[in-house]
Design an enzyme around this catalytic site. Structure first.
Site, PDB file in Angstrom:
ATOM      1  N   ASP A 205      42.090  37.275  38.370  1.00 12.53           N
ATOM      2  CA  ASP A 205      42.830  38.526  38.288  1.00 12.53           C
ATOM      3  C   ASP A 205      42.845  39.069  36.851  1.00 12.53           C
ATOM      4  O   ASP A 205      43.162  38.322  35.920  1.00 12.53           O
ATOM      5  CB  ASP A 205      44.268  38.221  38.737  1.00 12.53           C
ATOM      6  CG  ASP A 205      45.068  39.471  39.024  1.00 12.53           C
ATOM      7  OD1 ASP A 205      44.756  40.149  40.011  1.00 12.53           O
ATOM      8  OD2 ASP A 205      45.999  39.772  38.267  1.00 12.53           O
ATOM      9  N   GLU A 259      37.920  39.911  37.827  1.00 16.49           N
ATOM     10  CA  GLU A 259      38.260  41.307  38.084  1.00 16.49           C
ATOM     11  C   GLU A 259      38.217  42.013  36.733  1.00 16.49           C
ATOM     12  O   GLU A 259      39.094  41.825  35.902  1.00 16.49           O
ATOM     13  CB  GLU A 259      39.654  41.404  38.699  1.00 16.49           C
ATOM     14  CG  GLU A 259      39.983  42.822  39.097  1.00 16.49           C
ATOM     15  CD  GLU A 259      41.477  43.057  39.250  1.00 16.49           C
ATOM     16  OE1 GLU A 259      41.851  43.969  39.979  1.00 16.49           O
ATOM     17  OE2 GLU A 259      42.278  42.345  38.612  1.00 16.49           O
TER      18      GLU A 259
END
Ligand code: NOJ
Ligand code: CA
Length: 554
Positions: A205, A259
């Protein structure tokens, strides 16, 4: 790990994750096994055949950890506990075993730019200025600059003792201080904990945000609406990722996908060039930002701008870098509503066209749960129908504060909201779409009686089987995986046509992004029809509405 030496004729080092197809599960919305309204790990085990039936190789599980759920699990309270709503650690172990038994792999979500404010580290850190964990987070005795949270509002919040802490997302998601070596070691231990259970890697993330510029300059004027391009450029991000790779990742045969929110194409190789030993792949956002204006608001997009993204990407990445391909995830609207046509007439054809694109493009494809049945956006008309804190913050900042009308707000959110992707999966046309025997945590889309898994499975001509067939075709066709990419008509407003070639084996993909017929904008070629959403066709030069075809060419 021993060095990987086998290469393709065009120079790529062969790796299992380059050949894999990944399917993302958002567990809260997948399947509820115990009637509490929340999808859970036993539910996922129960529905594993649905995923296995597609022939995908890897499941990416969105956060399954203990969390107060300010941001639906992207705010982790305990990285070594399964969220009580999802089940127990033994359910996780069973899930992993079931995935392996089905011949698939599992990657999990590593959310370590920030923790929950209820994580033990933060509880201690905020408890006093002298606490040994004070420096695990980023504190300042005055508000250092004008940074804003990605979710809106200031990125600094004042704590009880008067000091300010940094959170690039919600105030309940304080950013870790990666400059502290104990924090990094703590994260590496968490990674080893899960890797030692046998997982196959991580989706990471907002990983480029981990390093902060501690001189804390204000945001430059031109990036005020897109601060991610500042946050992704901290001074030590590459040092820390290299260290993580050396100390942890390189010890296992796993895949990583970061990401890369806020990373430009030019900076992408710094994260994924295999000689640098940082990450294997990242998600590039250019394709899913094609319909966003500078302020993040929806804007109309054109096919030539969309196509240009992939050529630019291909040109920016050499043989040492491997791309991903995705059009959706839990942060994006539904693909058929966004890039296709979700009217009853064209929903299936256009969903199949998008499947064709996803599975014939260069880059490891990521499919988001429900796209394999062509799930659509819904029409939200009340703020109470939303769940996402981002949308709720925006309502407060924009409508309640009088900047936008409610009508404009809904028109925009109906195009961009993350909640479109987060509605529970409709399994049947029965009560609550068969998702739960209780009350779902979030309402299903109104159209679940027409669009659900049961229907898809019973119809041999469904989108689901179309995905399955193309996944199988990709797996057996090295040119569709490793082949070179060339857009053959970049300026055509409605037709996307490209070639994938590995030495003398070549495929021509033609996609009609429109509800009317179009001519193939190429001179006639010798081709053999291989697959498509209208069945075998001996025509070459014309495309029916939303037609997608794959031809072998010589
Ligand atoms: C990106 C995740 O995909 C998104 O869902 C989340 O809200 C933010 N990172 C913060 O963790
Ligand atoms: Ca449940």
């Amino acid at each position: 790990m021993p060095p990987h030496t086998e290469t393709t004729p065009n120079g790529y080092v062969k790796r299992w994750w380059k050949e894999a197809v990944v399917y993302q599960v958002y567990p809260r919305s997948f399947y509820d096994s115990n009637g509490d309204g929340i999808g859970d790990l036993p539910g996922l085990i129960e529905k594993l055949d649905h995923i296995k039936g597609l022939g995908v190789d890897v499941i990416w599980l969105s956060p399954h950890f203990d969390s107060p759920n300010a941001d639906n699990g992207y705010d982790i309270r305990d990285y070594r506990q399964v969220g009580a709503e999802f089940g127990t650690m033994s359910d996780f172990d069973d899930l992993l075993a079931a995935i392996k038994a089905a011949g698939m792999k599992l990657i999990i979500d590593l959310v370590v730019n920030h923790t929950s404010d209820e994580h033990q580290w933060f509880v201690e850190s905020r408890s006093s200025r002298n606490n040994p964990k004070r420096d695990y987070y980023i504190w300042s005795d005055e508000k250092p600059n004008d940074w804003t949270s990605i979710f809106g509002g200031p990125a600094w919040t004042q704590s009880e003792d008067g000091d300010w802490y940094l959170h690039l997302f919600d105030p309940k998601q304080p950013d870790l201080n990666w400059d502290n070596a104990e924090v990094r070691e703590g994260v590496y231990d968490i990674m080893r904990f899960w890797l030692d259970k046998g997982i196959d890697g991580f989706r990471m993330d907002v990983i480029p945000f981990i390093s902060k510029d501690k001189t804390f300059p204000n945001l430059p004027e031109d990036l005020r609406a897109k601060p991610q391009y500042v946050y992704a450029n901290g001074p030590k991000v590459h040092d820390y990722l290299h260290e993580m790779n050396r100390k942890v990742l390189s010890q296992y045969d796993v895949m990583t996908v970061g990401e890369a929110f806020g990373v430009t194409l030019a900076d992408t190789p710094k994260l994924i060039d295999e000689r640098r030993q940082e990450l294997d792949m990242i998600f590039q956002f250019a394709a899913v930002e094609v319909d966003r204006g500078r302020d993040g608001r929806w804007k109309p997009w054109t096919l030539p701008e969309f196509k240009a993204v992939f050529t630019r990407q291909d040109q920016a990445l050499d043989r040492h870098c491997w791309p991903t391909f995705f059009l959706s995830n839990h942060d994006n609207p539904r693909i058929v509503s966004r890039f296709g046509d979700d009217s009853p007439q064209w929903r299936e054809k256009s969903a199949m066209l998008l499947a064709t694109l996803t599975l014939t493009m260069k880059g490891t494809p990521f499919i988001y749960q429900g796209d394999e049945m062509g799930l659509t956006n819904r029409n939200f008309t009340e703020i109470t129908q939303f769940n996402d804190l981002w949308t709720k913050n925006a309502w407060q900042a924009e409508v309640v504060n009088g900047k936008w009308s409610a009508e404009d707000f809904f028109a925009n959110q109906n195009k961009v909201s993350r909640d479109h992707a987060r509605m529970p999966i409709p399994w049947t046309s029965g009560r609550q779409g068969g998702f739960t025997a209780g009350r779902p945590w979030f309402a299903l889309n109104d159209n679940f009686q027409d669009i659900n898994a049961d229907r898809a499975i019973r119809d041999p001509g469904s989108i689901y089987y179309y995905y399955r067939d193309l996944i199988a075709r990709r797996h057996k066709t090295p040119a569709l995986i490793y082949g070179d990419y060339k857009d053959l008509a970049p300026d055509h407003p409605h037709v996307f046509t490209y070639e994938r070639r590995l030495e003398d084996e070549a495929y021509l993909i033609t996609l009609n992004f429109s509800p009317v017929e179009n001519k193939v904008p190429l001179p006639p070629r010798l081709t053999a029809w291989l697959a498509g959403n209208y069945g075998p066709a001996d025509i070459f030069d014309s495309l029916r509405p939303w037609e997608a075809r794959i031809h072998r060419v010589s």
